[in-house]
Scaffold this active site. Structure first.
Site, short mmCIF file in Angstrom:
data_model
loop_
_atom_site.label_atom_id
_atom_site.label_comp_id
_atom_site.label_asym_id
_atom_site.label_seq_id
_atom_site.Cartn_x
_atom_site.Cartn_y
_atom_site.Cartn_z
N ASP A 95 -21.92 -44.79 -24.12
CA ASP A 95 -22.66 -44.42 -22.92
C ASP A 95 -21.76 -44.32 -21.69
OD1 ASP A 95 -24.97 -44.33 -24.43
OD2 ASP A 95 -25.46 -46.43 -24.03
N HIS A 194 -2.60 -36.61 -28.91
CA HIS A 194 -3.97 -36.98 -28.59
C HIS A 194 -4.24 -38.44 -28.91
CE1 HIS A 194 -4.68 -36.19 -32.93
NE2 HIS A 194 -5.68 -37.02 -32.79
N TYR A 261 -13.97 -35.71 -41.81
CA TYR A 261 -13.85 -34.31 -41.40
C TYR A 261 -13.75 -33.35 -42.59
CZ TYR A 261 -8.59 -34.10 -41.63
OH TYR A 261 -7.27 -34.10 -42.02
#
Length: 522
Positions: A95, A194, A261
């Site tokens: 959140d 990343h 994935y």
């Protein structure tokens, strides 16, 4: 009709009429309390205990007033794993605007322009890895929990690493890291990844949102995220080293990130997949601080790597997908000086503002400085893509010393003077497909055991399993594109000359179609 009404009963009693006792409607039992009848076993089973959440667990996808056990319709559903539940700490990370940003990052970047179903996002993938990391830890805890000393903190730490491992991805996923940044700064490949940005962004999230997590645990989560990258520090881990191999396995590449994935991407693109990740999750066992697998599952592990390679060949590096990627990179480069896109990669507080919507921002901007970038994006919209000229696979005996082909190499190979080619007329894609370990076989790093009672781990050589397995573990493919349709023939001829000069013959397996050679803009 037939409903009990207290007021009507009172009125009837006042008139002297006997009241008819109508029983109130039966109370509906909460969802999940009913016994399920197993048609396979032929007997009643106890209630599904996994639907009842412990006190320290909350579902991280509901508001405080929503109870998923009472109203099944509000449950967060996923295509692959059905329901997802998470601990309160995971909710605090989910959140945040930094994590919600993943909803605007497509998992496969621009692949959806070729495979329309590939519109799933990094948000879904991160939830999936969180789920599988929890299943892996649950299996290890159930089978070897006491032996390995796995506690609740270990489980939560690994799951958090799975949840947060991809928050550092840039727009269009790997395109930003492997295509755009190296064009802006050729030295970026050695100092930016990343995974590293995920760790930096994680620190920023904890500070900005005052998330209560122990610094030592946060450090471990970050180490697990970068475990398979060049920034890995897991070699110095003194205990429970196996925990670092669950989300991002730097030892051999078998991890739950790939489990998710591969299934998710195959399904989204409409491709079949025979890889069964559940076999590896159920069979894994820790021996000598390393995750090992039953010897009978050797081909399942092999299937993991070959399925990944097939996805790279048919989906991730599809010729049309690469054409669009090359165009978008050119558009981002044109816009970079004005928008400072690459500068965002240096600051976590600014980086989270980058997502796939940057294309729409460029496309609709009124600024004249973005004119060239908008023209390229308009070509993508209208399917006026860079034209594929041809490709060749690098011969196996040349792989070791192969260097990427550049547009300059092709320009220097031009012999005809009819059209004078320039470097900016040509786009080159150097594709590398392997089994995660370059030219090496990753299965040589995977350890196996014979059966549940065996205490010895060992590697298995290919020749002991099958003689049909490939002898080479890497492909290098060179693809060339003409940025203008009228240059296809000139570029194709120069590309053929390059192959003859390098290898003594044309290594491409087909000629450029005559239709493409004659193509023109209308």
């Amino acid at each position: 009709m037939g409903e009990y009404c207290a007021a009507a009963a009172a009125a009837a009693a006042a008139d002297g009429e006997p009241a008819v006792a109508v029983p109130p409607p039966a109370t509906r039992r909460p969802y999940g309390e009913y016994d399920r009848f197993s048609t396979k076993q032929g007997h009643r089973q106890p209630p599904r205990q996994h639907l009842a959440r412990p006190e320290h667990y909350t579902c991280c996808f509901f508001s405080e007033n929503e109870n998923p056990l009472i109203d099944p319709a509000v449950q967060y559903m996923t295509v692959i794993y059905n329901r997802l539940f998470g601990c309160g700490l995971a909710c605090e990370f989910v959140d945040t605007e930094e994590f919600q940003r993943l909803r605007d990052l497509k998992q496969l970047g621009l692949t959806y322009l070729v495979y329309p179903g590939a519109v799933h996002t990094r948000f879904e993938h991160s939830l999936g890895v969180y789920q599988l990391a929890g299943e892996a830890m649950q299996n290890l805890q159930m089978n070897q929990g006491k032996e390995l000393g796995i506690d609740r903190v270990d489980v939560q730490t690994v799951k958090l690493a799975g949840l947060l491992h991809d928050i550092g991805h840039g727009p269009f996923s790997h395109l930003f890291e492997h295509e755009f940044l190296p064009r802006v700064d050729p030295g970026s490949t050695s100092k930016w990844s990343h995974e590293h940005m995920s760790a930096l962004l994680l620190d920023n999230i904890v500070d900005k949102h005052a998330i209560d997590i122990e610094p030592d645990y946060l450090k471990i989560v970050k180490e697990m995220i970068v475990a398979s990258s060049k920034f890995s520090t897991t070699e110095g881990a003194k205990e429970k080293r196996f925990l670092y191999d669950i989300v991002a396995n730097g030892r051999n590449g078998v991890d739950v990130d790939k489990f998710d994935y591969i299934d998710r991407d195959s399904r989204a693109c409409g491709l079949g997949s025979n890889f069964q990740h559940w076999r590896l999750l159920q069979g894994m066992r820790v021996m000598g601080d390393e995750i090992c697998y039953p010897a009978k599952d050797y081909l399942s592990v092999h299937k993991l790597f070959t399925t990944r390679a097939d996805l790279h060949r048919t989906v991730y590096t599809h010729a049309k997908v690469k054409a669009v990627e090359l165009m978008l990179v050119d558009a981002l480069l044109e816009a970079n000086d004005y928008l400072g896109i690459a500068l965002h990669a240096e600051d976590p507080e600014e980086f989270w503002k980058l997502d796939d919507t940057i294309v729409k921002s460029i496309e609709t901007a009124p600024n004249d400085e973005l004119k060239k970038a908008k023209e390229i994006i308009q070509r993508i919209r209208r399917r006026q893509l860079y034209k594929f000229c041809n490709q060749y696979s690098v011969p196996r005996d040349k792989l070791e010393h192969f260097k990427d082909i550049t547009a300059q190499d092709i320009v220097c190979s031009q012999k005809s003077s009819k059209v004078l080619l320039k470097e900016e007329d040509i786009a080159v894609s150097n594709v590398k497909i392997d089994l995660t370990h370059g030219r090496d076989n990753p299965l040589e790093s995977v350890k196996f055991f014979k059966d549940s009672g065996c205490e010895e781990k060992f590697a298995i050589t290919e020749d002991r399993v099958s003689h049909l397995l490939p002898a080479c573990n890497q492909d290098r493919i060179v693809r060339v594109y003409a940025k203008k349709p009228e240059l296809v023939q000139a570029v194709s001829e120069a590309f053929e000359n390059l192959q003859v000069r390098m290898y003594g013959e044309k290594t491409q397996v087909h000629d450029t179609p005559t239709k493409k050679r004659r193509m023109r803009f209308d």
